[in-house]
Design a protein around this motif. Structure first.
Motif, PDB file in Angstrom:
ATOM      1  N   ASN A  72       0.858  -1.174   0.000  1.00 31.49           N
ATOM      2  CA  ASN A  72       0.000   0.000   0.000  1.00 31.49           C
ATOM      3  C   ASN A  72       0.904   1.236   0.000  1.00 31.49           C
ATOM      4  N   PRO A  73       0.722   2.150  -0.952  1.00 31.18           N
ATOM      5  CA  PRO A  73       1.658   3.278  -1.071  1.00 31.18           C
ATOM      6  C   PRO A  73       1.513   4.310   0.036  1.00 31.18           C
ATOM      7  N   LEU A  74       2.652   4.797   0.507  1.00 35.17           N
ATOM      8  CA  LEU A  74       2.711   5.890   1.466  1.00 35.17           C
ATOM      9  C   LEU A  74       3.161   7.141   0.709  1.00 35.17           C
ATOM     10  N   ILE A  75       2.315   8.146   0.662  1.00 26.84           N
ATOM     11  CA  ILE A  75       2.534   9.334  -0.150  1.00 26.84           C
ATOM     12  C   ILE A  75       2.665  10.564   0.749  1.00 26.84           C
ATOM     13  N   ASN A  91       2.118  14.081   2.388  1.00 30.10           N
ATOM     14  CA  ASN A  91       0.828  14.773   2.533  1.00 30.10           C
ATOM     15  C   ASN A  91       0.508  15.710   1.371  1.00 30.10           C
ATOM     16  N   LYS A  92       1.465  16.554   0.999  1.00 33.55           N
ATOM     17  CA  LYS A  92       1.202  17.557  -0.036  1.00 33.55           C
ATOM     18  C   LYS A  92       0.779  16.905  -1.341  1.00 33.55           C
ATOM     19  N   LEU A  93       1.542  15.913  -1.786  1.00 33.23           N
ATOM     20  CA  LEU A  93       1.208  15.208  -3.019  1.00 33.23           C
ATOM     21  C   LEU A  93      -0.078  14.407  -2.856  1.00 33.23           C
ATOM     22  N   GLY A  94      -0.244  13.780  -1.684  1.00 30.78           N
ATOM     23  CA  GLY A  94      -1.434  12.977  -1.437  1.00 30.78           C
ATOM     24  C   GLY A  94      -2.717  13.776  -1.547  1.00 30.78           C
ATOM     25  N   PHE A  95      -2.735  14.972  -0.968  1.00 28.05           N
ATOM     26  CA  PHE A  95      -3.944  15.795  -1.016  1.00 28.05           C
ATOM     27  C   PHE A  95      -4.172  16.373  -2.413  1.00 28.05           C
ATOM     28  N   VAL A 144      -4.469   8.885   7.286  1.00 27.58           N
ATOM     29  CA  VAL A 144      -3.439   9.866   7.616  1.00 27.58           C
ATOM     30  C   VAL A 144      -2.486   9.239   8.633  1.00 27.58           C
ATOM     31  N   LYS A 145      -1.207   9.127   8.255  1.00 29.49           N
ATOM     32  CA  LYS A 145      -0.205   8.583   9.158  1.00 29.49           C
ATOM     33  C   LYS A 145       0.432   9.713   9.967  1.00 29.49           C
ATOM     34  N   LYS A 154      -1.618   7.090   3.565  1.00 30.79           N
ATOM     35  CA  LYS A 154      -1.553   5.703   3.122  1.00 30.79           C
ATOM     36  C   LYS A 154      -2.782   5.407   2.271  1.00 30.79           C
ATOM     37  N   PHE A 155      -2.544   5.043   1.012  1.00 34.75           N
ATOM     38  CA  PHE A 155      -3.627   4.710   0.092  1.00 34.75           C
ATOM     39  C   PHE A 155      -3.758   3.190  -0.037  1.00 34.75           C
TER      40      PHE A 155
END
Length: 353
Positions: free
Chosen positions: A236-239, A241-245, A258-259, A265-266
């Motif tokens: 499961n990818p951990l991205i 915060n900035k890119l994730g949002f 939200v880690k 975590k997606f």
């Protein structure tokens, strides 16, 4: 020491009919050291396997496959804890069953994870809200170069999500021979995971959690004896915060967690589902219809079938979401392990498999 025929079909859970130059099962540390010394002196490549539950052989292996069957479980009881010393060749799920039978509770969330105890710290195995790092006290490794046993404390193992120091430092010339596990006698159910949070915290028992998780896993994950597989192929990818949002602005329906280290975590399975890949086949390999993170050997699949299907997933998810999945399965070439970046790295390439 047992020398087997060359076929690795029964030593990898994908059930791939690939061969090795030699397959030898060891049952004690002396045999393990002797084999390393012999192969090292003759410049013969080697790998050490437990049950082959997390590997994909890309070709025939031109070296020695050492099957670790070091056995033994020692239990030391203190006032507040159970301390277990478990040999690396023990089966992980059988260890969980053993502790439940002994009324030692805590490992039940990790039921039915395939593989042997020795591979558990490499991946920092985890499931249903629990990871090995929650219980690991130490890992014992054999330093082949001086034949000394080193006991690494939990802190020195550098455990992360499906990662540890054993993936990038203690690789060559070392072997995991035992695992130290500490379990508190003050048992509390861990049912925060979404598939478990319907259970009643005040009344649920360890046996009920164990049985329920076994039921879930049997329903989701096909029996490798019927359809060969290695469980989840990708992490499961951990991205950040900035890119994730930024991704969530474009795809607001994607589930995420939200880690506490500025990461999102997606769900890799959900990303694959959104690419309409569930049930997709390449040759004899197929993306499992119940859990799209699992690639199965549907019909006499070859290594190439499974690898190309994994590459298809990688680019479809990457090109759609800008999220580049990382394989959880270890890739084994003709002379040893191959880093995934060598195969999964052309992020700007669009393919049509």
């Amino acid at each position: 020491m047992i020398i087997c025929k060359n076929s690795l079909k029964y030593f990898n859970t994908f059930g791939l009919d690939v061969n090795a130059f030699k397959i030898i099962t060891i049952k004690n540390i002396s045999e393990l050291y002797y084999l390393w010394k012999e192969n090292n002196q003759k410049l013969i490549p080697y790998i050490i396997l437990g049950s082959g539950s997390n590997v994909l052989f890309l070709n025939n292996f031109k070296g020695t496959v050492i099957i670790n069957r070091l056995k033994g479980i020692l239990i030391n009881e203190t006032k507040n804890y159970w301390n277990l010393h478990v040999a690396a060749g023990e089966n992980w799920h059988q260890l969980v069953k053993y502790t439940i039978k002994k009324n030692i509770f805590g490992l039940e969330n990790l039921a039915l994870i395939p593989g042997c105890v020795g591979s558990a710290p490499i991946q920092n195995i985890g499931a249903y809200g629990v990871s090995l790092k929650n219980f690991c006290k130490y890992v014992e490794i054999l330093n082949f170069s001086n034949k000394k046993i080193i006991r690494l404390s939990y802190k020195k193992c550098n455990f992360k999500y499906r990662d540890s120091i054993f993936k990038n430092f203690y690789i060559r010339d070392y072997a995991i021979i035992a695992l130290g596990i500490t379990i508190s006698k003050k048992w509390k159910p861990n049912i925060n995971y979404k598939d478990l949070n319907h259970l009643n915290f005040n009344t649920v028992t360890p046996h009920e959690i164990f049985n329920y998780i076994c039921k879930i896993r049997k329903n989701k994950i096909p029996n490798p004896k019927i359809y060969g597989n290695a469980g989840s192929f990708f992490k499961n990818p951990l991205i950040p915060n900035k890119l994730g949002f930024q991704i969530l602005k474009k795809f607001p329906n994607l589930p995420y967690i939200v880690k506490n280290n500025n990461l999102l975590k997606f769900s890799a399975a959900k990303l694959i589902d959104e690419c309409n890949l569930k049930g997709y086949m390449y040759g004899g390999a197929m993306i499992h219809s119940k859990h799209s993170l699992i690639i199965i050997n549907k019909f006499k699949a070859t290594s190439n079938d499974i690898l190309n299907l994994a590459i298809k997933i990688y680019y479809c998810v990457g090109n759609k979401f800008g999220i580049w999945l990382e394989p959880e399965v270890r890739l084994i070439g003709t002379v040893g392990e191959i880093h995934p970046s060598i195969i999964f790295y052309h992020k700007d390439l669009k393919i049509n498999i």
